[in-house]
Write an enzyme that holds these catalytic residues in place. Structure first.
Site, PDB file in Angstrom:
ATOM      1  N   LYS A  80       0.756  -1.146  -0.150  1.00  0.00           N
ATOM      2  CA  LYS A  80      -0.182   0.161  -0.046  1.00  0.00           C
ATOM      3  C   LYS A  80       1.045   1.117  -0.022  1.00  0.00           C
ATOM      4  O   LYS A  80       2.082   1.346   0.733  1.00  0.00           O
ATOM      5  CB  LYS A  80      -0.802  -0.017   1.352  1.00  0.00           C
ATOM      6  CG  LYS A  80      -1.903   1.133   1.261  1.00  0.00           C
ATOM      7  CD  LYS A  80      -2.979   0.843   2.427  1.00  0.00           C
ATOM      8  CE  LYS A  80      -3.924   1.791   2.751  1.00  0.00           C
ATOM      9  NZ  LYS A  80      -4.835   1.372   3.768  1.00  0.00           N
ATOM     10  N   SER A 155      -9.861   1.463   2.791  1.00  0.00           N
ATOM     11  CA  SER A 155      -8.859   2.361   1.858  1.00  0.00           C
ATOM     12  C   SER A 155      -7.926   1.652   1.124  1.00  0.00           C
ATOM     13  O   SER A 155      -7.063   1.959   0.275  1.00  0.00           O
ATOM     14  CB  SER A 155      -8.187   3.519   2.689  1.00  0.00           C
ATOM     15  OG  SER A 155      -7.281   2.735   3.779  1.00  0.00           O
ATOM     16  N   SER A 179      -9.694  -0.937   6.823  1.00  0.00           N
ATOM     17  CA  SER A 179      -9.318  -0.852   5.435  1.00  0.00           C
ATOM     18  C   SER A 179      -8.615  -2.062   5.007  1.00  0.00           C
ATOM     19  O   SER A 179      -8.283  -2.097   3.798  1.00  0.00           O
ATOM     20  CB  SER A 179      -8.467   0.332   5.474  1.00  0.00           C
ATOM     21  OG  SER A 179      -9.146   1.542   5.558  1.00  0.00           O
TER      22      SER A 179
HETATM   23  N1  GLN Z   1     -13.235   3.726   6.343  1.00  0.00           N
HETATM   24  C1  GLN Z   1     -12.570   3.976   7.263  1.00  0.00           C
HETATM   25  C2  GLN Z   1     -12.321   5.585   7.666  1.00  0.00           C
HETATM   26  O1  GLN Z   1     -12.584   5.886   6.513  1.00  0.00           O
HETATM   27  C3  GLN Z   1     -11.333   3.220   7.966  1.00  0.00           C
HETATM   28  C4  GLN Z   1     -10.156   3.354   6.849  1.00  0.00           C
HETATM   29  C5  GLN Z   1      -9.113   2.750   7.507  1.00  0.00           C
HETATM   30  O2  GLN Z   1      -9.143   1.478   7.935  1.00  0.00           O
HETATM   31  N2  GLN Z   1      -7.837   3.163   6.866  1.00  0.00           N
HETATM   32  O3  GLN Z   1     -11.724   6.158   8.438  1.00  0.00           O
END
Ligand code: GLN
Length: 498
Positions: A80, A155, A179
């Site tokens: 990532k 994400s 995510s």
């Molecule tokens: N969807 C969640 C957020 O927007 C989690 C994102 C993540 O785990 N990085 O914060």
């Protein structure tokens, strides 16, 4: 060289060790698959053939010299784009860091390379990991390999899609509120968020430091277990004070039977508003598969879990606001030219460097931490956090793991979630686990009867029960597929050097 789509990580490593094929051939097959498929998927922000081929060559030379090869010898991996790797940019999918070259390598990345893996590149993500669809990337969208008109989740959407499309065998993501587990579910691959502290976060750009955790994606539970072995180990990372000693062999009990073990289900979650019927039906099948293997299903309660999203959207933006304050146009990243004062430079660099969601989060965090406001929101959110953590402790007195959905529905269309709070609800089943600091894994359980898109079950467990989670995930997997699959549209479409 067999078709790379059909090889597990362990098969690649053992094939390279045995001399059935070389790490260079594997790297070339993966780069070829990326060449053929990336136009449709767009999982990567940067592909680094020169690094891949150099690492593969090093692996092949080590073998020629009779040296012992690592557990991931020749396995093609990707990271990532919030993880530093020298020789690549680390952009967090943000204009703010568009030209930022990694100045060091993250511990998690280094551990994969030390185990012999071949780095293919950096994957797309929501900007600074804010989101659940990868749509907030400043650069481009990533398409779900099962249906390219749909999001891959987020994400870590690029990391999930790269594995689902057979572009990489293992990828790493980060999970602050879901995510890893949510995109894994939407892309039909296995994704694990280890217990907070199990994997070092040194060199991973921070979002919510009390919640962030790095973990692997793979097409099978065994591949993920193999990656966990590389990512963790005895001794703590001296560069991450939250990292813990984790001297566990995650492959050791992987295939142990689960007979007589207890799987918790939370009735309120299985009937949660927003959960689609096809996901409910698929989960009923997963429960049956565990029962058929002798597991006992017990009902448990998590009474405060309905407040998890609200607590998260106080705690996470506050931490994000604090972590992202360093991107001020002075030291890191984008710097607005021709400013007359430092204040103007900071304001304009931030205004032009960050996208909409990144700004929303930071403004929310700034507001919530203001004096007078702090007591009203941040403080109670931390109290809710304690309640949720205690709920889990109570629940795990009655069961070994808890089974629940990974996501309320299958992959949605681009642009479908235009209201941010709708998007926030995508993590309704994953966020509480980050709040408690426990481990979780999502494992595919077939396709939704209506959507014909991947559905996953999520297993959660007490802190540092990660090996147990893999064992139960393997039990579910056993009932569905013998081996991980590449999304049908991509299977066999490239990478075959035969
Ligand atoms: N969807 C969640 C957020 O927007 C989690 C994102 C993540 O785990 N990085 O914060």
């Amino acid at each position: 060289m067999p078709n790379i789509d059909e090889l597990s990580a362990a098969e690649i490593a053992s094939g390279v060790k045995a001399g059935d094929f070389t790490a260079t051939e594997v790297a070339e097959a993966s780069l070829d698959a990326i060449d053929k498929r990336e136009g449709e998927v767009q999982a990567f922000l940067q592909v680094v053939p020169e690094l891949a081929l150099a690492a593969a060559k090093k692996c092949d030379e080590a073998r020629a010299k009779g040296e012992e090869l690592g557990a991931l010898a020749g396995v093609p991996v990707a990271f990532k784009d919030n993880m530093h790797l020298v020789g690549t940019r680390t952009t967090c999918a943000s204009r703010m860091l568009e030209n930022y070259d990694s100045v060091f390598t993250a511990t998690c990345v280094q551990r994969m390379l030390d185990a012999g893996a071949t780095p293919l590149g950096k994957t797309n993500m929501d900007e600074f990991a804010f989101g659940s669809s990868t749509e907030s990337s400043a650069f481009h969208r990533t398409n779900n390999p099962w249906d390219t008109t749909r999001v891959p989740g987020g994400s870590s959407g690029g990391s999930a899609a790269a594995v689902a499309a057979g572009e990489a065998t293992i990828t790493l993501g980060s999970d602050t509120g879901g995510s890893i587990r949510q995109p894994a579910s939407l892309c039909g691959v296995v994704g694990m968020k280890p217990t907070y502290g199990a994997v070092s976060r040194y060199g991973v750009v921070a979002f919510g430091s009390s919640l962030d955790q790095v973990g692997p994606f793979g097409r099978s539970v065994a591949d993920v277990a193999l990656a966990m072995n590389a990512l963790t180990g005895p001794g703590r990372d001296p560069y991450d004070s939250t990292s813990q000693n984790c001297p566990v062999d995650f492959l050791e009990h992987l295939d142990d039977p689960i007979e007589g073990r207890k799987v918790g289900v939370v009735p309120a979650l299985m009937e949660a508003a927003g959960l689609t019927q096809e996901v409910k039906d698929a989960l009923a099948g997963a429960i049956k598969a565990l029962e058929d293997q002798g597991a006992e299903i017990v009902e448990v309660e998590l009474p405060n879990i309905a407040s998890a999203i609200a607590a998260y959207y106080v705690i996470a933006p506050c931490e994000a606001f604090s972590n992202l304050a360093r991107f001020d146009g002075v030291r890191y990243g984008y710097q607005e030219p021709d400013c007359l004062s430092l204040a103007e430079q900071t304001a304009k660099s931030r205004a032009h460097g960050f996208g909409e969601e990144a700004k929303r989060r930071q403004m929310l965090g700034a507001y919530l931490l203001a004096s007078g406001v702090y007591d009203k929101y941040y403080y109670p959110a931390q109290q809710v956090r304690t309640l949720i953590t205690r709920d889990y402790v109570e629940a795990y007195k009655r069961c070994d793991v808890i089974l629940m959905p990974a996501a309320p529905r299958t992959a949605f269309k681009f642009g479908e979630m235009s209201d941010p709070t709708q998007m926030y609800a995508s993590d309704m089943f994953t966020i509480s686990n980050n709040i408690a600091g426990n481990g979780g894994i999502s494992v595919p359980i077939g396709l939704g009867a209506e959507s014909k898109l991947p559905v996953s079950a999520q297993l959660q467990g007490p802190a540092f029960s990660d090996r147990r989670l893999l064992q139960f995930a393997r039990a579910i997997e056993r009932a569905y597929v013998a081996k991980g699959v590449v999304a049908p549209a991509f299977a066999g479409k490239g990478g075959d050097l035969a």
